[in-house]
Motif scaffolding. Structure first.
Motif, PDB file in Angstrom:
ATOM      1  N   SER A   1      16.454  54.506  34.698  1.00 38.72           N
ATOM      2  CA  SER A   1      15.310  54.760  34.986  1.00 38.72           C
ATOM      3  C   SER A   1      14.541  55.264  33.921  1.00 38.72           C
ATOM      4  O   SER A   1      14.555  56.539  33.702  1.00 38.72           O
ATOM      5  CB  SER A   1      15.236  55.444  36.271  1.00 38.72           C
ATOM      6  OG  SER A   1      14.883  54.647  37.333  1.00 38.72           O
ATOM      7  N   TYR A   2      13.573  54.642  33.407  1.00 37.30           N
ATOM      8  CA  TYR A   2      12.286  55.369  32.617  1.00 37.30           C
ATOM      9  C   TYR A   2      11.391  55.673  33.710  1.00 37.30           C
ATOM     10  O   TYR A   2      11.405  55.407  34.921  1.00 37.30           O
ATOM     11  CB  TYR A   2      11.909  54.101  31.586  1.00 37.30           C
ATOM     12  CG  TYR A   2      12.901  54.131  30.550  1.00 37.30           C
ATOM     13  CD1 TYR A   2      12.969  55.188  29.277  1.00 37.30           C
ATOM     14  CD2 TYR A   2      13.419  52.979  30.425  1.00 37.30           C
ATOM     15  CE1 TYR A   2      13.937  54.890  28.214  1.00 37.30           C
ATOM     16  CE2 TYR A   2      14.522  52.657  29.139  1.00 37.30           C
ATOM     17  CZ  TYR A   2      14.336  53.860  28.144  1.00 37.30           C
ATOM     18  OH  TYR A   2      15.413  53.441  27.126  1.00 37.30           O
ATOM     19  N   ASP A   3      10.264  56.385  33.144  1.00 38.08           N
ATOM     20  CA  ASP A   3       9.228  56.718  34.004  1.00 38.08           C
ATOM     21  C   ASP A   3       8.562  55.746  34.785  1.00 38.08           C
ATOM     22  O   ASP A   3       8.200  55.992  36.077  1.00 38.08           O
ATOM     23  CB  ASP A   3       8.197  57.662  33.203  1.00 38.08           C
ATOM     24  CG  ASP A   3       8.557  59.134  32.746  1.00 38.08           C
ATOM     25  OD1 ASP A   3       9.659  59.548  33.312  1.00 38.08           O
ATOM     26  OD2 ASP A   3       8.208  59.648  32.030  1.00 38.08           O
TER      27      ASP A   3
ATOM     28  N   GLN B   1      16.413  49.636  14.080  1.00 39.22           N
ATOM     29  CA  GLN B   1      15.275  50.512  14.174  1.00 39.22           C
ATOM     30  C   GLN B   1      13.973  50.280  14.820  1.00 39.22           C
ATOM     31  O   GLN B   1      13.406  49.108  14.083  1.00 39.22           O
ATOM     32  CB  GLN B   1      15.323  51.362  13.174  1.00 39.22           C
ATOM     33  CG  GLN B   1      14.588  52.903  13.340  1.00 39.22           C
ATOM     34  CD  GLN B   1      14.591  53.644  11.928  1.00 39.22           C
ATOM     35  OE1 GLN B   1      14.265  53.191  10.823  1.00 39.22           O
ATOM     36  NE2 GLN B   1      14.627  55.036  12.126  1.00 39.22           N
ATOM     37  N   ARG B   2      13.822  50.763  15.826  1.00 43.55           N
ATOM     38  CA  ARG B   2      12.636  50.405  16.439  1.00 43.55           C
ATOM     39  C   ARG B   2      11.426  50.550  15.722  1.00 43.55           C
ATOM     40  O   ARG B   2      11.345  51.727  15.197  1.00 43.55           O
ATOM     41  CB  ARG B   2      12.483  50.839  18.139  1.00 43.55           C
ATOM     42  CG  ARG B   2      13.517  50.350  18.858  1.00 43.55           C
ATOM     43  CD  ARG B   2      13.184  50.842  20.450  1.00 43.55           C
ATOM     44  NE  ARG B   2      12.064  50.523  20.984  1.00 43.55           N
ATOM     45  CZ  ARG B   2      11.868  49.613  21.809  1.00 43.55           C
ATOM     46  NH1 ARG B   2      12.829  48.570  21.926  1.00 43.55           N
ATOM     47  NH2 ARG B   2      10.695  49.237  22.139  1.00 43.55           N
ATOM     48  N   PRO B   3      10.441  49.720  15.317  1.00 46.05           N
ATOM     49  CA  PRO B   3       9.418  49.938  14.409  1.00 46.05           C
ATOM     50  C   PRO B   3       8.420  50.594  14.966  1.00 46.05           C
ATOM     51  O   PRO B   3       8.167  50.988  16.198  1.00 46.05           O
ATOM     52  CB  PRO B   3       8.842  48.479  14.172  1.00 46.05           C
ATOM     53  CG  PRO B   3       9.595  47.788  15.071  1.00 46.05           C
ATOM     54  CD  PRO B   3      10.651  48.349  15.750  1.00 46.05           C
TER      55      PRO B   3
ATOM     56  N   ALA C   1      18.719  54.632  27.302  1.00 47.43           N
ATOM     57  CA  ALA C   1      19.733  53.451  27.906  1.00 47.43           C
ATOM     58  C   ALA C   1      20.660  53.142  27.085  1.00 47.43           C
ATOM     59  O   ALA C   1      21.811  52.535  27.804  1.00 47.43           O
ATOM     60  CB  ALA C   1      18.455  52.588  28.213  1.00 47.43           C
ATOM     61  N   ASP C   2      20.346  53.141  25.906  1.00 44.79           N
ATOM     62  CA  ASP C   2      21.587  52.743  25.085  1.00 44.79           C
ATOM     63  C   ASP C   2      22.742  53.316  24.705  1.00 44.79           C
ATOM     64  O   ASP C   2      24.040  53.006  24.633  1.00 44.79           O
ATOM     65  CB  ASP C   2      21.025  52.286  23.508  1.00 44.79           C
ATOM     66  CG  ASP C   2      19.869  51.138  23.881  1.00 44.79           C
ATOM     67  OD1 ASP C   2      18.885  51.455  24.339  1.00 44.79           O
ATOM     68  OD2 ASP C   2      20.109  50.221  23.048  1.00 44.79           O
ATOM     69  N   GLU C   3      22.644  54.843  24.885  1.00 49.04           N
ATOM     70  CA  GLU C   3      23.698  55.555  24.442  1.00 49.04           C
ATOM     71  C   GLU C   3      24.918  55.611  25.239  1.00 49.04           C
ATOM     72  O   GLU C   3      25.863  55.656  24.555  1.00 49.04           O
ATOM     73  CB  GLU C   3      22.918  57.372  24.398  1.00 49.04           C
ATOM     74  CG  GLU C   3      22.986  58.046  23.348  1.00 49.04           C
ATOM     75  CD  GLU C   3      22.128  59.273  23.515  1.00 49.04           C
ATOM     76  OE1 GLU C   3      21.218  59.270  22.495  1.00 49.04           O
ATOM     77  OE2 GLU C   3      22.683  59.904  24.230  1.00 49.04           O
TER      78      GLU C   3
HETATM   79  O1  C5P Z   1      12.099  45.737  23.197  1.00 48.55           O
HETATM   80  P1  C5P Z   1      10.934  45.752  24.365  1.00 48.55           P
HETATM   81  O2  C5P Z   1      10.106  46.927  23.861  1.00 48.55           O
HETATM   82  O3  C5P Z   1      10.444  44.480  24.655  1.00 48.55           O
HETATM   83  O4  C5P Z   1      11.921  46.753  25.421  1.00 48.55           O
HETATM   84  C1  C5P Z   1      11.161  47.244  26.709  1.00 48.55           C
HETATM   85  C2  C5P Z   1      11.638  48.458  26.915  1.00 48.55           C
HETATM   86  O5  C5P Z   1      13.114  48.491  27.236  1.00 48.55           O
HETATM   87  C3  C5P Z   1      11.524  49.382  25.817  1.00 48.55           C
HETATM   88  O6  C5P Z   1      10.374  49.665  25.835  1.00 48.55           O
HETATM   89  C4  C5P Z   1      12.429  50.450  26.033  1.00 48.55           C
HETATM   90  O7  C5P Z   1      12.035  51.142  27.094  1.00 48.55           O
HETATM   91  C5  C5P Z   1      13.788  49.588  26.798  1.00 48.55           C
HETATM   92  N1  C5P Z   1      14.711  49.428  25.770  1.00 48.55           N
HETATM   93  C6  C5P Z   1      15.784  50.043  25.742  1.00 48.55           C
HETATM   94  N2  C5P Z   1      16.927  49.925  24.962  1.00 48.55           N
HETATM   95  C7  C5P Z   1      16.883  48.840  24.308  1.00 48.55           C
HETATM   96  C8  C5P Z   1      15.625  47.856  24.314  1.00 48.55           C
HETATM   97  C9  C5P Z   1      14.691  48.203  25.255  1.00 48.55           C
HETATM   98  O8  C5P Z   1      15.802  51.326  26.125  1.00 48.55           O
HETATM   99  N3  C5P Z   1      17.724  48.188  23.317  1.00 48.55           N
END
Ligand code: C5P
Length: 137
Positions: free
Chosen positions: A81-83, A27-29, A125-127
């Motif tokens: 693509s993120y913003d 889980q992203r902190p 991106a992961d889904e």
């Molecule tokens: O983990 P980190 O913040 O360094 O990754 C950079 C960016 O990549 C994240 O802010 C996120 O937008 C994207 N990311 C993602 N899925 C992951 C890891 C990172 O979408 N599993």
């Protein structure tokens, strides 16, 4: 979706699989972008690294897991693509590793059955990677 003119960010991700066929999610902190969402562990590929070397480093740093290049099998990749940037994220599968996974950077981790992956909200991106894992496992 405008995908032009964006910086490409390369992140390597890993589906760590245990002997029961479960996959590790982290889980992203709080304080990080996308906090609270569940992701495949990994991280940014730093200059001079291959994605495999990145994963070996990140799995050790984040989870205390040791593995080798030969134990990392590329499965597919995310292109999202993120913003503010475009993410390219190869996904590797790793079934052979040493150590007992723990969240070394304060992150919560969870071993999840492939069928239950959709119960964990993930970064966009992961889904799309989930069906590839469902087919494999
Ligand atoms: O983990 P980190 O913040 O360094 O990754 C950079 C960016 O990549 C994240 O802010 C996120 O937008 C994207 N990311 C993602 N899925 C992951 C890891 C990172 O979408 N599993």
């Amino acid at each position: 979706m405008d995908m032009q003119g964006k910086k490409i960010v390369l992140v390597a991700a890993c589906a760590l699989v245990d002997s029961d066929g479960r996959i590790l999610l982290a889980q992203r902190p709080e304080g990080k972008p996308l906090a609270g969402l569940w992701e495949f562990p990994g991280g940014k590929v730093e200059p001079g690294e291959t994605p495999e070397v990145t994963l070996i480093r990140e799995l050790e740093e984040e989870l205390g897991i040791r593995t080798k290049v030969a134990c990392l099998a590329p499965l597919t990749f995310a292109s999202h693509s993120y913003d503010d940037f475009h993410l390219l994220m190869p996904l590797y599968v790793c079934r052979r590793y040493e150590g007992f996974a723990e969240g070394r950077e304060g992150q919560t981790i969870k071993w999840v059955r492939p069928k239950a992956l959709r119960d964990y909200p993930m970064p966009p991106a992961d889904e799309p990677l989930i069906p590839f894992l469902m087919d494999l496992l």
